[in-house]
Design a protein around this motif. Structure first.
Motif, PDB file in Angstrom:
ATOM      1  N   ARG A 142       1.098  -1.483   0.074  1.00  0.00           N
ATOM      2  CA  ARG A 142       0.409   0.045  -0.225  1.00  0.00           C
ATOM      3  C   ARG A 142       0.742   0.975   0.013  1.00  0.00           C
ATOM      4  NH1 ARG A 142      -3.805   0.172   4.623  1.00  0.00           N
ATOM      5  NH2 ARG A 142      -1.852  -0.095   5.649  1.00  0.00           N
ATOM      6  N   ASP A 176      -9.739  12.000   2.530  1.00  0.00           N
ATOM      7  CA  ASP A 176     -10.208  10.961   3.016  1.00  0.00           C
ATOM      8  C   ASP A 176     -10.472  10.091   1.606  1.00  0.00           C
ATOM      9  OD1 ASP A 176     -12.406   8.403   3.300  1.00  0.00           O
ATOM     10  OD2 ASP A 176     -14.043   9.656   4.335  1.00  0.00           O
ATOM     11  N   LEU A 177      -9.200   8.898   1.254  1.00  0.00           N
ATOM     12  CA  LEU A 177      -9.996   8.201   0.271  1.00  0.00           C
ATOM     13  C   LEU A 177     -11.000   7.697  -0.426  1.00  0.00           C
ATOM     14  CD1 LEU A 177      -6.130   6.059   0.096  1.00  0.00           C
ATOM     15  CD2 LEU A 177      -7.094   8.317  -1.033  1.00  0.00           C
ATOM     16  N   ASP A 178     -11.811   6.832   0.708  1.00  0.00           N
ATOM     17  CA  ASP A 178     -13.570   6.439   0.363  1.00  0.00           C
ATOM     18  C   ASP A 178     -14.035   7.693  -0.315  1.00  0.00           C
ATOM     19  OD1 ASP A 178     -13.109   3.735   1.623  1.00  0.00           O
ATOM     20  OD2 ASP A 178     -12.332   5.017   3.103  1.00  0.00           O
ATOM     21  N   SER A 179     -14.108   9.325  -0.195  1.00  0.00           N
ATOM     22  CA  SER A 179     -14.722  10.382  -0.401  1.00  0.00           C
ATOM     23  C   SER A 179     -14.715  10.931  -0.761  1.00  0.00           C
ATOM     24  CB  SER A 179     -15.285  10.956   1.200  1.00  0.00           C
ATOM     25  OG  SER A 179     -14.369  11.593   1.426  1.00  0.00           O
ATOM     26  N   GLN A 208      -5.805   4.249   8.761  1.00  0.00           N
ATOM     27  CA  GLN A 208      -7.175   3.823   8.619  1.00  0.00           C
ATOM     28  C   GLN A 208      -7.609   4.363  10.163  1.00  0.00           C
ATOM     29  OE1 GLN A 208      -8.557   1.892   7.129  1.00  0.00           O
ATOM     30  NE2 GLN A 208      -7.563   1.142   5.110  1.00  0.00           N
ATOM     31  N   GLY A 211     -12.884   2.981   9.735  1.00  0.00           N
ATOM     32  CA  GLY A 211     -13.207   2.140   8.584  1.00  0.00           C
ATOM     33  C   GLY A 211     -12.974   3.190   7.701  1.00  0.00           C
ATOM     34  N   HIS A 212     -11.993   3.946   7.003  1.00  0.00           N
ATOM     35  CA  HIS A 212     -11.731   5.059   6.310  1.00  0.00           C
ATOM     36  C   HIS A 212      -9.951   4.788   6.317  1.00  0.00           C
ATOM     37  CE1 HIS A 212     -15.622   6.804   4.668  1.00  0.00           C
ATOM     38  NE2 HIS A 212     -16.112   5.795   6.093  1.00  0.00           N
ATOM     39  N   ALA A 213      -9.560   5.174   5.169  1.00  0.00           N
ATOM     40  CA  ALA A 213      -8.469   5.452   4.954  1.00  0.00           C
ATOM     41  C   ALA A 213      -7.812   6.162   4.436  1.00  0.00           C
ATOM     42  CB  ALA A 213      -8.164   4.540   3.389  1.00  0.00           C
ATOM     43  N   TYR A 214      -7.515   7.603   4.753  1.00  0.00           N
ATOM     44  CA  TYR A 214      -6.826   8.280   4.480  1.00  0.00           C
ATOM     45  C   TYR A 214      -5.370   9.256   4.747  1.00  0.00           C
ATOM     46  CZ  TYR A 214     -10.821   9.512   7.165  1.00  0.00           C
ATOM     47  OH  TYR A 214     -12.508   9.726   7.573  1.00  0.00           O
TER      48      TYR A 214
END
Length: 351
Positions: A142, A176-179, A208, A211-214
């Motif tokens: 990663r 935030d990689l998710d949003s 993490q 629950g989100h990847a930053y």
């Protein structure tokens, strides 16, 4: 004697009143509209004059309330030691910010300051350390490097475990990689939020949280001025990524490509944020230094201090703000920077 006519009233034309009546009514309506617009216009013209006097009379209307200074600290890797020099200048002037926001290296120094470290003590923590003290090689899945050593460093030296326990108000920005958007951290665990804000994508693992990847906040907001603007009377921005778009590219290695790409991206998203700053410290001189050479820490600190002193001596407006915050002169009027109207900046909850 009044007489009454039994003749029926003339039928109303389906096209409305006769032309002469309609013209009269239109004229009267225009006159009333003109009067109303005149009142609105005079009211609007009076608004700036009314707000003009607010900053100069805060002391009289709000006794005991001090103006609030916010400081927005940008990312910039090892250049972040320049932040220590800026805070050294503020301390010498007797000015303590009301809130600090930070991205990446700005989040690292901002957290140490908010935890009660003086600029000198914060700088001393990194004395004799190299970049490798804060990272660890790993099988690149990663990211190329792990930031677990940085996490250990933060947990060892930060007395506060959570934002709520800090001595001074502080917030850190990460992406935030998710949003695909930035997130402002000002509550919850401190070390992981700072580490996330410093995690340059591809180079370091994402962090993490909930629950989100930053990853590094510089991807979306390298100069976090807008996030503290509503809570301040004045904002000082410290931008460590100058505009390099006009400089020739002379890199030869993969790291040179990555460094140049990140700098262009980080500067691009900081341009709009500069409009929220009343004063801005930046310099093209930062481009001459390697972003990973920690042996230049004291040099960067000196540069930050020099740039702050230079701005104070050359920018009368900035000098008035600093003197006012230090209680050495009346609070100056608030001339807005482009993109940040004076009236809007004054419409905070306090007023």
């Amino acid at each position: 004697m009044k007489t009454t006519s039994n003749e029926p009233a003339a039928p109303q034309s389906p096209l409305g009143p006769p032309a002469s009546d309609a013209t009269g009514r239109r004229s009267a309506a225009k006159e009333r509209l003109g009067q109303a617009l005149g009142k609105v216009s005079s009211t609007i013209e009076g608004i700036p004059k009314a707000f003009e006097s607010i900053p100069t009379t805060i002391a009289q209307h709000l006794p005991g309330v001090q103006p609030r200074l916010g400081v927005a600290l940008s990312g910039g890797s090892v250049r972040g030691f320049a932040h220590a020099g800026v805070f050294k200048f503020l301390a010498e002037r007797g000015v303590t910010p009301s809130i600090v926001s930070g991205t990446s290296a700005g989040a690292l120094f901002g957290a140490l300051w908010a935890d009660g470290y003086s600029p000198e003590r914060a700088l001393a923590l990194f004395s004799g350390r190299s970049f490798s003290h804060f990272t660890r090689a790993q099988i690149p899945i990663r990211g190329l490097l792990s930031t677990e050593p940085l996490r250990h460093f933060l947990r060892t030296h930060l007395r506060a475990e959570r934002f709520e326990e800090l001595v001074h108000p502080f917030c850190a920005v990460a992406t935030d990689l998710d949003s695909g958007t930035y997130r402002v951290f000002e509550t919850g665990p401190l070390a992981d939020a700072v580490r996330a804000s410093c995690s340059l994508p591809i180079v370091f693992n994402p962090v993490q949280i909930d629950g989100h990847a930053y990853v590094d906040g510089g991807v979306t907001m390298n100069l976090p001025a807008s996030v503290i603007r509503p809570r301040c009377d004045f904002v000082l921005g410290v931008n460590l990524i100058p505009d390099e778009s006009g400089l020739p590219y002379a890199g030869r290695h993969l790291i040179d490509v990555a460094t140049r790409t990140y700098r262009l991206m980080f500067y691009a998203n900081s341009v709009s944020e500069q409009a929220y700053c009343d004063a801005l410290i930046e310099s093209p001189e930062f481009s001459a230094f390697s972003p990973f050479d920690m042996s230049a820490a004291e040099c960067f600190c000196d540069i930050g201090y020099y740039l702050a002193v230079k701005l104070y001596r050359q920018d009368k407006r900035f000098a008035k703000i600093i003197d006012a915050l230090a209680g050495k002169s009346p609070l100056p009027p608030y001339p807005a920077r482009q993109g940040q109207p004076a009236v809007a900046s004054l419409l905070s909850k306090r007023f």
